[in-house]
Design an enzyme around this catalytic site. Structure first.
Site, short mmCIF file in Angstrom:
data_model
loop_
_atom_site.label_atom_id
_atom_site.label_comp_id
_atom_site.label_asym_id
_atom_site.label_seq_id
_atom_site.Cartn_x
_atom_site.Cartn_y
_atom_site.Cartn_z
N GLU A 1 31.32 36.61 31.60
CA GLU A 1 30.63 35.78 32.59
C GLU A 1 29.61 36.61 33.37
O GLU A 1 29.19 36.23 34.46
CB GLU A 1 31.64 35.10 33.51
CG GLU A 1 32.46 34.03 32.79
CD GLU A 1 33.39 33.26 33.71
OE1 GLU A 1 33.32 33.47 34.94
OE2 GLU A 1 34.19 32.45 33.20
N GLU B 1 34.83 36.94 41.76
CA GLU B 1 35.78 36.53 40.72
C GLU B 1 35.04 36.09 39.46
O GLU B 1 35.47 35.18 38.75
CB GLU B 1 36.71 35.42 41.22
CG GLU B 1 36.02 34.15 41.65
CD GLU B 1 37.01 33.00 41.89
OE1 GLU B 1 38.06 32.97 41.23
OE2 GLU B 1 36.71 32.15 42.73
#
Length: 625
Positions: A427, A418
């Site tokens: 990210e 995730e």
């Protein structure tokens, strides 16, 4: 069912042309359920002499004393209004100088009275440079610039026979835009938007939602009378009222005859409409709040951050559904008892993905062995406790290491992560999943399997001013100088925003990545078109991702997953606001740059004017590996 008892307090101020006894006026307004009064600084018929003696000295006492009220009353119960009958931008030099001196005198005394409270000035045209120079700098409180939604002269020309047909139609938004540009987008200058009987087009209304509208001015003349002889607003005005309050949380100023016996009904009606249409926003408190994007690969997240994400009611259900569907597709019914699927959860955090994996295994009746890879030593404590106390009868193995350095004893059937950020790849999910995909079987499944980022130009004065204020001068009257903060990227739940054009796809990443030589650098050029005059403060970024087959998650405005709250949109600012005209093409270049130790974005605009390249070499906001 909506709980109206928790609706926010609505503040309504009574607009008065003249006031004889201040305390009496405040008390009478309070009896009609008004929280404050909006009053002129000086009686409109009082002509002051500011040059020649002896009248100059005599007219220094040009208004009432500050001792009539306490400082708390001036601050909380009074909005001071500057004179409307002066012209600081007149072509006549004497008139202009008289206007300047008058306004300087009034703004000085108004701030003396209300301190950090509200002062109000009315804009009558876009020719307001001198007015802005006089009243719009070095402010301590809030200066409300009163602007009508529709140019009243243009509206009159459509139905009055005694008005010339060739009336020049002016957009009042341009009056405001000129004024705030002249004061260098000062955070103390906000809008008091006056609702008019005529309502502009929807696009023009949405443009105001990107402005710092602090107050809505409503005249009693736009109210209708219902069958019970009570004042009501038309359906269109009701929707407008609710839209602005729900989006911006503004307060209200009512223009009405103080002798009107229905004053209390106007105030109560406004509050009733807002309370009846109140809808609680679960993201309240985060709206238009500037945040620095997380870097979970470089930093160890704390328990508060983990807890916020774990409260998302939708994300982990979708992950569970994706894992369950992948297990059903991978393990046929005939092999339920003989085949165990290997699932690797890379970036286990405090275990929500592990929980989703176990639930998917139970629902699909497929056996699984779960490897949980987590680098955060603090999260390892939590995961160890969960395995020991809740999952002790499950086949779960915890490994404390970076997913890119992990060497498992066997290959995985399914790889779950995730690491998606607000821009999809910010990210570093491509770098992480590319490093971990060597542990995946040749026919293995990655969840997510694809992510796409999107970009569009926006006007968001509030967010832009927050970034500008990150580097403040110690002297309040000095200009805020743009710096590296204006070249960073940020995360924000944008409500006070106008979307200049629809988002367009930018970068796409597929997992597992089949390319023989993996290169995660990207570049793209996009072209947008403005439908209205506006100011562009930067670009907003979104993403959507395919978890597995038709199971997707999205924060794209047109396909936002209902109830999803884990991600807010990204914001990439321009160092200076850009004036955009109707029909202008906005062309932007965007790069995703990759080095051995960091990743960063660069961007610049080539039309309608050229800008420098922002965040060169990641000088404003690098993403560390």
């Amino acid at each position: 069912m909506t709980d109206h008892s928790k609706a926010p307090t609505v503040c309504v101020s009574l607009y008065l042309d003249t006031v004889y006894e201040l305390e009496t006026a405040i008390e009478e307004a309070a009896r009609s359920n008004f929280q404050s009064i909006t009053i002129p600084m000086v009686h409109r018929r009082f002509e002051r002499e500011l040059v020649e003696e002896p009248l100059k000295t005599a007219h220094q006492c040009f208004t009432r004393s500050d001792l009539l009220l306490t400082s708390g009353q001036w601050l909380n119960r009074v909005i001071c209004r500057l004179s409307n009958n002066v012209d600081c931008d007149s072509a006549d030099g004497d008139v202009r100088k008289q206007g300047e001196a008058t306004m300087r005198q009034e703004i000085s005394y108004a701030e003396h009275l209300v301190q950090t409270g509200y002062v109000m000035v009315r804009l009558k045209s876009g020719n307001c440079a001198n007015l802005a120079r006089v009243v719009g700098h070095g402010l301590k409180g809030i200066l409300l610039a009163e602007v009508p939604m529709v140019d009243l002269k243009a509206a009159q020309a459509t139905w009055r026979a005694d008005v010339e047909e060739d009336v020049t139609v002016e957009d009042p938004w341009n009056w405001w835009n000129n004024f705030r540009s002249y004061v260098d987008h000062d955070t103390h200058v906000k809008v008091a938007l006056e609702f008019t009987a005529d309502i502009p087009k929807k696009e023009e209304i949405y443009r105001w939602l990107g402005e710092p509208v602090d107050a809505i001015v409503i005249s009693s003349s736009i109210f209708l009378t219902n069958s019970n002889n009570y004042p009501v607003l038309s359906k269109a005005h009701q929707e407008l009222l609710v839209l602005f309050h729900r989006t911006l949380g503004c307060h209200f100023i009512l223009k009405a005859n103080p002798e009107d016996k229905r004053l209390v009904h106007y105030s109560d009606y406004i509050k009733y409409i807002l309370k009846a249409n109140y809808v609680k926003d679960p993201m309240t408190g985060y709206d238009d709040l500037l945040e620095i994007p997380l870097q979970p690969l470089y930093d160890n997240l704390d328990s508060f951050t983990y807890e916020v994400f774990e409260k998302d009611p939708v994300k982990y259900i979708l992950y569970q559904n994706a894992i369950e569907q992948a297990l059903r597709d991978r393990v046929p019914t005939a092999e339920l008892d003989t085949r165990t699927s290997i699932i690797m959860v890379v970036g286990g955090g405090r275990g929500p993905l592990v929980r989703a994996t176990i639930n998917a295994s139970i629902k699909s009746k497929r056996k699984v062995k779960v490897y949980v890879i987590e680098k955060n030593p603090n999260a390892i404590v939590t995961l160890s406790a969960l395995i020991r106390e809740l999952w002790r009868d499950r086949n779960v193995e915890l490994i404390s290491t970076d997913m890119r350095e992990f060497e498992p004893p066997e290959k995985a059937d399914i790889l779950v992560s995730e690491l998606l950020g607000s821009f999809g790849d910010n990210e570093l999910s491509p770098e992480c999943l590319d490093g971990a995909q060597k542990h995946l079987k040749p026919d293995g499944i990655s969840i997510p399997s694809k992510s796409t980022s999107y970009l569009n130009p926006v006007m968001t004065t509030k967010i832009c001013n927050q970034i500008r204020s990150l580097e403040k001068s110690p002297h309040a009257k000095d200009r805020i100088v743009t710096s590296r903060y204006m070249e960073g990227s940020y995360v924000a739940y944008l409500k006070n925003v106008y979307h200049i054009d629809a988002p367009q796809p930018l970068f796409e990443f597929v997992h597992p990545n089949p390319a023989p030589i993996i290169d995660n650098s990207r570049s793209a050029s996009l072209t947008f078109k403005a439908s209205l005059d506006c100011v562009m403060h930067g670009f907003t970024g979104y993403f959507d991702a395919v978890l597995y087959k038709d199971i997707t998650i999205s924060i794209h405005p047109y396909s936002h997953t209902r109830g999803l709250g884990s991600w807010f949109s990204m914001f990439f600012p321009m160092t200076e606001p850009v004036q955009i005209r109707r029909g202008d093409e906005i062309r932007v270049n965007f790069w995703r740059c990759v080095a051995s130790h960091k990743v960063w974005y660069e961007w610049n605009m080539t039309a309608p004017r050229q800008s420098h390249i922002h965040n060169v070499q990641g000088r404003g906001m690098p993403i560390w590996k």
